[in-house]
Design a protein around this motif. Structure first.
Motif, mmCIF file in Angstrom:
data_model
loop_
_atom_site.group_PDB
_atom_site.id
_atom_site.type_symbol
_atom_site.label_atom_id
_atom_site.label_comp_id
_atom_site.label_asym_id
_atom_site.label_seq_id
_atom_site.Cartn_x
_atom_site.Cartn_y
_atom_site.Cartn_z
ATOM 1 N N TRP A 13 -4.376 10.166 1.315
ATOM 2 C CA TRP A 13 -3.230 10.222 0.590
ATOM 3 C C TRP A 13 -2.896 8.913 0.075
ATOM 4 C CZ3 TRP A 13 -1.271 14.544 -0.715
ATOM 5 C CH2 TRP A 13 -1.019 15.645 -0.088
ATOM 6 N N MET A 14 -3.362 7.862 0.678
ATOM 7 C CA MET A 14 -3.047 6.469 0.133
ATOM 8 C C MET A 14 -3.784 6.157 -1.018
ATOM 9 S SD MET A 14 -1.778 3.380 0.282
ATOM 10 C CE MET A 14 -2.113 1.667 -0.267
ATOM 11 N N VAL A 15 -5.225 6.615 -1.217
ATOM 12 C CA VAL A 15 -6.050 6.616 -2.283
ATOM 13 C C VAL A 15 -5.219 7.375 -3.451
ATOM 14 C CG1 VAL A 15 -8.292 7.018 -3.240
ATOM 15 C CG2 VAL A 15 -7.975 6.101 -1.028
ATOM 16 N N VAL A 17 -2.145 8.460 -3.797
ATOM 17 C CA VAL A 17 -0.987 7.982 -4.176
ATOM 18 C C VAL A 17 -1.081 6.551 -4.978
ATOM 19 C CG1 VAL A 17 1.440 7.101 -3.390
ATOM 20 C CG2 VAL A 17 0.532 9.508 -2.559
ATOM 21 N N PHE A 18 -1.906 5.716 -4.362
ATOM 22 C CA PHE A 18 -1.787 4.282 -4.838
ATOM 23 C C PHE A 18 -2.445 4.344 -6.122
ATOM 24 C CE2 PHE A 18 -3.534 -0.016 -5.526
ATOM 25 C CZ PHE A 18 -2.218 -0.680 -5.314
ATOM 26 N N LEU A 21 -0.071 6.083 -8.760
ATOM 27 C CA LEU A 21 1.037 4.873 -9.065
ATOM 28 C C LEU A 21 0.396 4.168 -9.860
ATOM 29 C CD1 LEU A 21 3.932 4.744 -7.602
ATOM 30 C CD2 LEU A 21 2.971 3.089 -5.965
ATOM 31 N N TYR A 22 -0.665 3.363 -9.536
ATOM 32 C CA TYR A 22 -0.996 2.453 -10.348
ATOM 33 C C TYR A 22 -1.241 2.820 -12.096
ATOM 34 C CZ TYR A 22 -4.748 -0.409 -12.749
ATOM 35 O OH TYR A 22 -5.648 -1.235 -13.517
ATOM 36 N N ILE A 24 0.256 5.443 -13.499
ATOM 37 C CA ILE A 24 1.579 5.676 -14.025
ATOM 38 C C ILE A 24 2.043 4.342 -14.472
ATOM 39 C CG2 ILE A 24 3.808 6.982 -13.863
ATOM 40 C CD1 ILE A 24 2.254 9.032 -11.992
ATOM 41 N N LEU B 130 5.091 6.735 2.205
ATOM 42 C CA LEU B 130 4.271 6.629 1.129
ATOM 43 C C LEU B 130 4.450 7.004 0.188
ATOM 44 C CD1 LEU B 130 1.609 4.997 0.226
ATOM 45 C CD2 LEU B 130 0.410 7.102 0.758
ATOM 46 N N THR B 192 1.384 -3.692 -9.244
ATOM 47 C CA THR B 192 1.257 -2.780 -8.604
ATOM 48 C C THR B 192 1.309 -3.148 -7.227
ATOM 49 O OG1 THR B 192 0.367 -1.383 -10.339
ATOM 50 C CG2 THR B 192 0.709 -0.193 -8.185
#
Lengths: 164, 356
Positions: A13-15, A17-18, A21-22, A24, B130, B192
């Motif tokens: 999930w972190m990969v 979402v991050f 996020l990066y 966007i 998160l 970020t």
């Protein structure tokens, strides 16, 4: 879910979402934000440069003005000085001319007076001569008529002359 | 307009969460009363571990838990999705058993069968946090961007003027001096990174907040991304320095080269551990201080518990303030070190080499 062993689920999930996020944020937030910041900084720099340029120009303009003013002042002084000189000269000229004219008039008057007096003296002389001739005529006339009366006449004439 | 939208969104999230929580709370209470009768002795270690570790379901207070979706994958059974609240009611649900916060397949006797690998992709407390922080970041920075569009050629306003110095700080104090003229390419990542760590550090400090940046999976992901960026953008000087260090005697090369290679991996590893340890330690300290109240309560009765409370409150208040500082500091340090590593990988000359 141990403290030191990463969970596969959270990693996944972190990969995701991050990463999202990066992408966007980079595309829709950081790019326009940093661009706007850059643009504003450029604007400010431009404005500062402009102000500096304007300041220098103003200083130049002021110096020019000062020079112009000094020139104008000098010109004014020159004009004034010229005018004063002209006026002085005119006055002096007029004075000379007036003196000359006066002298001339006086001289002329004196000459006329002289002529007149001479004429008057000549007139008086003529009168006296005429009178003397008349007297002489009369005496001569009397003498011619009578001796006694001649004497008497002389006597009266003398008396008369004495009386005069 | 944007402020109104943010407020509306925030309110609806809070309302949604609180209704869910309330429903579950009723559920749980009902369940708990029948099961446990005697008073349990307070165990501070368990309490702390429970708070700093991840969990299926988001517990805001005792008995007030927001159930979250559990997503499991096993090779034979395929994908399974169900609510985490099921584990609160029964130990064995749908062929799965939860044991020490880990989900296993239930064996024939109802016990956990640890031989079958279960891939747990659940939306756990940390994943929920998160997602929440990602939504918050998007909301905040879209609003900031809108500010730049609306106030073009004017002075910044509101949220925009609040965050602008921070963005400028990352750009001018972190990226520019450490990376050099080619900083613009890495700035989006650094921004970020900085705001992700900062927001999650601060969210973690809220009561009931998840310990996201104090989770090794999160810091590992960040560190691995940094590692990839540093090494993928490394120029020939960087690699030359690694395998053929200048000014080192040939006899020392067998030692130096392994040291340099270890260094390459050590840098992101230290990033990972630093953030994880700092944030987790902060949480542990605050929780331990609060735990002291309950320990005192167990040892000397409720009078003692109440008696130490004021002192503990002062200490934990102090620690919270320290943690607030640490939240900024760790975001700053992670970003700073990342930009330094990037800078050392892309620099042209070896002028600034004395830092080793």
């Amino acid at each position: 879910m141990d403290l030191l062993i990463p969970d596969i689920g959270l990693l996944f999930w972190m990969v995701v979402v991050f990463g999202l996020l990066y992408f966007i944020l980079s595309k829709f937030a950081w790019a326009p934000i940093t661009e706007s910041l850059k643009e504003r900084e450029d604007d400010i720099q431009k404005a500062l440069d402009m102000a500096e340029k304007t300041r220098i120009e103003m200083a130049k303009l002021q110096a020019d003005n000062q020079k112009l003013l000094a020139e104008a002042r000098a010109e004014r002084d020159a004009i004034l000085r010229g005018a004063k000189e002209t006026a002085d000269r005119v006055i002096a000229d007029s004075r000379d001319k007036a003196t000359e004219e006066g002298n001339r008039i006086i001289l002329k008057a004196r000459e006329e007076l002289q002529t007149e007096r001479q004429a008057m003296v000549a007139e008086v002389k003529r009168e006296v001569i005429t009178l003397s001739l008349d007297i002489a005529e009369k005496i001569l006339k009397k003498e011619l008529s009578d001796k006694k009366s001649q004497e008497e006449l002389v006597k009266s004439l003398v008396a008369e002359a004495r009386l005069n | 307009m944007s402020r109104f939208l943010i407020r509306k969104a925030f309110l609806s999230i809070v309302l949604f969460l609180s209704t869910l929580a309330a429903v579950t709370a009723q559920h749980d209470e009902h369940h708990d009363h029948g099961a446990t009768g005697e008073k349990k002795k307070f165990n501070v270690g368990d309490m702390i571990m429970h708070h700093i570790k991840d969990d299926h379901g988001w517990e805001f207070a005792h008995g007030l838990t927001l159930p979250l979706p559990v997503i499991l994958y096993t090779q034979d059974k395929g994908l399974d999705v169900f609510s985490s609240s099921h584990f609160a009611h029964e130990a064995n649900y749908n062929g799965y058993v939860k044991e020490h916060n880990k989900i296993y397949r239930a064996g024939a006797n109802g016990e956990a069968d640890k031989t079958i690998k279960v891939y747990d992709f659940s939306i756990t407390k940390n994943v929920a946090s998160l997602l929440l922080s990602a939504a918050l970041l998007l909301l905040v920075f879209f609003s900031v961007r809108k500010g730049y569009e609306k106030n073009r050629g004017k002075a910044p306003k509101g949220l925009q003027s609040f965050l602008e110095p921070v963005i400028l700080f990352v750009r001018d104090e972190i990226a520019k001096p450490n990376i050099g003229p080619k900083y613009a390419k890495y700035l989006p990542f650094l921004l970020t990174l900085f705001f992700f760590i900062l927001f999650n550090n601060l969210l973690g400090l809220l009561p009931g907040g998840a310990n996201l940046t104090g989770n090794i999976a999160i810091t590992m992901t960040l560190a691995v991304i940094t590692f990839l960026i540093v090494n993928l953008s490394g120029n020939k000087h960087y690699w030359a320095h690694l395998f053929k260090p200048t000014g080192v005697p040939v006899a020392l090369l067998p030692i130096m080269i392994p040291v340099e290679i270890v260094g390459v991996f050590m840098k992101p590893f230290s990033l990972m551990v630093r953030l994880f340890a700092n944030i987790t330690a902060g949480h542990i300290i605050i929780l331990s201080l609060l735990g002291l109240i309950f320990i005192a309560n167990d040892l000397g009765g409720s009078g003692m518990g109440w008696g130490v409370s004021p002192l503990i409150i002062v200490f934990s208040l102090f620690m919270n303030l320290i943690e607030l500082l640490v939240a900024f500091l760790q975001a700053f340090i992670f970003t700073l070190l990342t930009s330094m590593y990037i800078g050392s990988a892309i620099e042209d000359s070896h002028e600034a080499d004395h830092g080793h």
